[in-house]
Design a protein around this motif. Structure first.
Motif, PDB file in Angstrom:
ATOM      1  N   TYR A 100      12.310 -29.356 -66.894  1.00  0.00           N
ATOM      2  CA  TYR A 100      11.689 -31.015 -68.209  1.00  0.00           C
ATOM      3  C   TYR A 100      13.093 -31.245 -68.937  1.00  0.00           C
ATOM      4  O   TYR A 100      13.834 -32.632 -69.036  1.00  0.00           O
ATOM      5  CB  TYR A 100      10.909 -30.460 -68.966  1.00  0.00           C
ATOM      6  CG  TYR A 100      10.818 -31.535 -70.011  1.00  0.00           C
ATOM      7  CD1 TYR A 100       9.796 -32.652 -69.928  1.00  0.00           C
ATOM      8  CD2 TYR A 100      11.192 -31.393 -71.122  1.00  0.00           C
ATOM      9  CE1 TYR A 100       9.816 -34.017 -70.601  1.00  0.00           C
ATOM     10  CE2 TYR A 100      10.791 -32.717 -71.972  1.00  0.00           C
ATOM     11  CZ  TYR A 100      10.062 -33.887 -71.866  1.00  0.00           C
ATOM     12  OH  TYR A 100       9.814 -34.641 -72.267  1.00  0.00           O
ATOM     13  N   ILE A 101      14.315 -30.080 -69.170  1.00  0.00           N
ATOM     14  CA  ILE A 101      15.249 -30.322 -70.309  1.00  0.00           C
ATOM     15  C   ILE A 101      16.037 -31.038 -69.392  1.00  0.00           C
ATOM     16  O   ILE A 101      16.286 -32.457 -69.675  1.00  0.00           O
ATOM     17  CB  ILE A 101      15.938 -29.334 -70.911  1.00  0.00           C
ATOM     18  CG1 ILE A 101      14.649 -28.311 -71.731  1.00  0.00           C
ATOM     19  CG2 ILE A 101      17.268 -29.787 -70.684  1.00  0.00           C
ATOM     20  CD1 ILE A 101      15.171 -27.350 -72.625  1.00  0.00           C
ATOM     21  N   LEU A 102      16.308 -30.956 -67.758  1.00  0.00           N
ATOM     22  CA  LEU A 102      17.477 -30.986 -67.147  1.00  0.00           C
ATOM     23  C   LEU A 102      17.023 -32.463 -66.959  1.00  0.00           C
ATOM     24  O   LEU A 102      18.116 -33.243 -66.690  1.00  0.00           O
ATOM     25  CB  LEU A 102      17.675 -30.258 -66.575  1.00  0.00           C
ATOM     26  CG  LEU A 102      18.304 -28.560 -66.596  1.00  0.00           C
ATOM     27  CD1 LEU A 102      18.307 -28.240 -65.191  1.00  0.00           C
ATOM     28  CD2 LEU A 102      19.595 -28.603 -67.017  1.00  0.00           C
ATOM     29  N   THR A 103      16.104 -32.257 -66.411  1.00  0.00           N
ATOM     30  CA  THR A 103      15.607 -34.341 -66.214  1.00  0.00           C
ATOM     31  C   THR A 103      15.437 -35.339 -67.026  1.00  0.00           C
ATOM     32  O   THR A 103      16.066 -36.088 -67.347  1.00  0.00           O
ATOM     33  CB  THR A 103      13.908 -33.660 -65.358  1.00  0.00           C
ATOM     34  OG1 THR A 103      13.664 -32.789 -64.398  1.00  0.00           O
ATOM     35  CG2 THR A 103      12.640 -35.593 -65.042  1.00  0.00           C
ATOM     36  N   GLU A 104      14.927 -34.593 -67.868  1.00  0.00           N
ATOM     37  CA  GLU A 104      15.285 -35.891 -69.249  1.00  0.00           C
ATOM     38  C   GLU A 104      16.854 -36.023 -69.702  1.00  0.00           C
ATOM     39  O   GLU A 104      17.125 -37.379 -70.250  1.00  0.00           O
ATOM     40  CB  GLU A 104      15.064 -35.519 -70.244  1.00  0.00           C
ATOM     41  CG  GLU A 104      12.634 -35.251 -69.805  1.00  0.00           C
ATOM     42  CD  GLU A 104      12.408 -36.610 -70.097  1.00  0.00           C
ATOM     43  OE1 GLU A 104      12.604 -37.249 -70.604  1.00  0.00           O
ATOM     44  OE2 GLU A 104      11.713 -36.467 -69.585  1.00  0.00           O
ATOM     45  N   GLY A 105      17.602 -34.956 -69.444  1.00  0.00           N
ATOM     46  CA  GLY A 105      18.575 -34.953 -69.531  1.00  0.00           C
ATOM     47  C   GLY A 105      19.180 -36.108 -68.662  1.00  0.00           C
ATOM     48  O   GLY A 105      20.135 -37.140 -69.444  1.00  0.00           O
ATOM     49  N   ARG A 106      19.271 -35.936 -67.160  1.00  0.00           N
ATOM     50  CA  ARG A 106      19.763 -36.571 -66.657  1.00  0.00           C
ATOM     51  C   ARG A 106      19.141 -38.338 -66.749  1.00  0.00           C
ATOM     52  O   ARG A 106      19.864 -39.141 -66.578  1.00  0.00           O
ATOM     53  CB  ARG A 106      18.689 -36.277 -64.988  1.00  0.00           C
ATOM     54  CG  ARG A 106      19.951 -35.494 -64.375  1.00  0.00           C
ATOM     55  CD  ARG A 106      19.488 -34.664 -62.896  1.00  0.00           C
ATOM     56  NE  ARG A 106      20.495 -33.849 -62.333  1.00  0.00           N
ATOM     57  CZ  ARG A 106      20.027 -32.907 -61.647  1.00  0.00           C
ATOM     58  NH1 ARG A 106      18.850 -33.082 -60.552  1.00  0.00           N
ATOM     59  NH2 ARG A 106      21.363 -32.376 -61.216  1.00  0.00           N
ATOM     60  N   VAL A 107      17.602 -38.526 -67.195  1.00  0.00           N
ATOM     61  CA  VAL A 107      17.297 -39.789 -67.106  1.00  0.00           C
ATOM     62  C   VAL A 107      17.922 -40.137 -68.349  1.00  0.00           C
ATOM     63  O   VAL A 107      18.229 -41.970 -68.712  1.00  0.00           O
ATOM     64  CB  VAL A 107      15.874 -39.922 -67.861  1.00  0.00           C
ATOM     65  CG1 VAL A 107      15.110 -41.417 -67.798  1.00  0.00           C
ATOM     66  CG2 VAL A 107      14.774 -39.357 -66.286  1.00  0.00           C
ATOM     67  N   VAL A 125      22.421 -43.878 -70.702  1.00  0.00           N
ATOM     68  CA  VAL A 125      23.703 -44.053 -71.849  1.00  0.00           C
ATOM     69  C   VAL A 125      24.430 -44.989 -70.342  1.00  0.00           C
ATOM     70  O   VAL A 125      25.608 -45.999 -71.315  1.00  0.00           O
ATOM     71  CB  VAL A 125      24.140 -43.008 -71.984  1.00  0.00           C
ATOM     72  CG1 VAL A 125      25.434 -42.783 -72.521  1.00  0.00           C
ATOM     73  CG2 VAL A 125      22.671 -42.383 -73.280  1.00  0.00           C
ATOM     74  N   LYS A 126      24.275 -44.913 -69.225  1.00  0.00           N
ATOM     75  CA  LYS A 126      25.480 -45.449 -68.471  1.00  0.00           C
ATOM     76  C   LYS A 126      25.282 -46.885 -68.323  1.00  0.00           C
ATOM     77  O   LYS A 126      25.964 -47.762 -68.785  1.00  0.00           O
ATOM     78  CB  LYS A 126      25.355 -44.815 -67.020  1.00  0.00           C
ATOM     79  CG  LYS A 126      26.482 -45.325 -65.614  1.00  0.00           C
ATOM     80  CD  LYS A 126      26.043 -44.738 -64.870  1.00  0.00           C
ATOM     81  CE  LYS A 126      27.293 -44.986 -63.614  1.00  0.00           C
ATOM     82  NZ  LYS A 126      26.880 -45.758 -63.309  1.00  0.00           N
ATOM     83  N   THR A 127      23.591 -47.296 -68.335  1.00  0.00           N
ATOM     84  CA  THR A 127      22.972 -48.964 -67.738  1.00  0.00           C
ATOM     85  C   THR A 127      23.694 -49.276 -69.433  1.00  0.00           C
ATOM     86  O   THR A 127      23.863 -50.389 -69.422  1.00  0.00           O
ATOM     87  CB  THR A 127      22.049 -48.720 -67.531  1.00  0.00           C
ATOM     88  OG1 THR A 127      21.534 -48.002 -66.454  1.00  0.00           O
ATOM     89  CG2 THR A 127      21.666 -49.471 -67.921  1.00  0.00           C
ATOM     90  N   ALA A 128      23.361 -48.765 -70.268  1.00  0.00           N
ATOM     91  CA  ALA A 128      23.889 -49.110 -71.613  1.00  0.00           C
ATOM     92  C   ALA A 128      25.152 -49.642 -72.060  1.00  0.00           C
ATOM     93  O   ALA A 128      25.285 -50.960 -71.943  1.00  0.00           O
ATOM     94  CB  ALA A 128      23.635 -48.845 -72.469  1.00  0.00           C
ATOM     95  N   ALA A 129      25.539 -48.644 -70.850  1.00  0.00           N
ATOM     96  CA  ALA A 129      27.570 -48.599 -71.663  1.00  0.00           C
ATOM     97  C   ALA A 129      27.869 -49.761 -70.665  1.00  0.00           C
ATOM     98  O   ALA A 129      28.568 -51.382 -70.835  1.00  0.00           O
ATOM     99  CB  ALA A 129      28.521 -47.635 -70.656  1.00  0.00           C
ATOM    100  N   ASP A 130      27.171 -50.409 -69.501  1.00  0.00           N
ATOM    101  CA  ASP A 130      27.845 -51.471 -68.219  1.00  0.00           C
ATOM    102  C   ASP A 130      27.217 -52.244 -68.484  1.00  0.00           C
ATOM    103  O   ASP A 130      28.363 -53.758 -68.241  1.00  0.00           O
ATOM    104  CB  ASP A 130      27.271 -51.150 -67.206  1.00  0.00           C
ATOM    105  CG  ASP A 130      27.243 -49.611 -65.973  1.00  0.00           C
ATOM    106  OD1 ASP A 130      28.485 -48.848 -66.717  1.00  0.00           O
ATOM    107  OD2 ASP A 130      27.004 -49.499 -65.634  1.00  0.00           O
ATOM    108  N   ALA A 131      25.687 -52.394 -69.689  1.00  0.00           N
ATOM    109  CA  ALA A 131      25.758 -53.568 -70.246  1.00  0.00           C
ATOM    110  C   ALA A 131      26.883 -54.864 -71.352  1.00  0.00           C
ATOM    111  O   ALA A 131      27.045 -55.899 -71.667  1.00  0.00           O
ATOM    112  CB  ALA A 131      24.319 -53.628 -70.894  1.00  0.00           C
TER     113      ALA A 131
END
Length: 85
Positions: free
Chosen positions: A51-58, A63-69
């Motif tokens: 769960y922790i790893l999956t949420e970290g990836r999400v 963050v990447k999507t927001a940075a691109d925007a």
């Protein structure tokens, strides 16, 4: 590499490993209560880690999507200020 990590974080894999370890422990004569407690702890820990790893990836993808925007908006603003709009 991502495929290997995905498989190693699979709850099914850890449940199977816990079941196999529990079966072997019973064969070698360990107390059933100890075996059940240990198997439960392994499966619970694996679920929490997954769960922790999956949420970290999400979160990282968000963050990447927001940075691109933000970068796209900054580029558009820069073009507008330069009169290239």
């Amino acid at each position: 590499m991502d495929e290997i990590i995905r498989k190693l974080t699979s709850r099914k894999l850890w449940a199977a490993a816990a079941g196999m370890a529990a079966g072997l422990a019973m064969v070698f004569g360990l107390d059933a209560d100890v075996v059940a407690t240990t198997a439960g702890a392994v499966v619970a820990l694996a679920s929490a880690v997954t769960y922790i790893l999956t949420e970290g990836r999400v979160d990282a993808e968000r963050v990447k999507t927001a940075a691109d925007a933000v970068q796209a908006a900054a580029d558009a603003l820069e073009r507008t200020e330069d009169g290239r709009a």
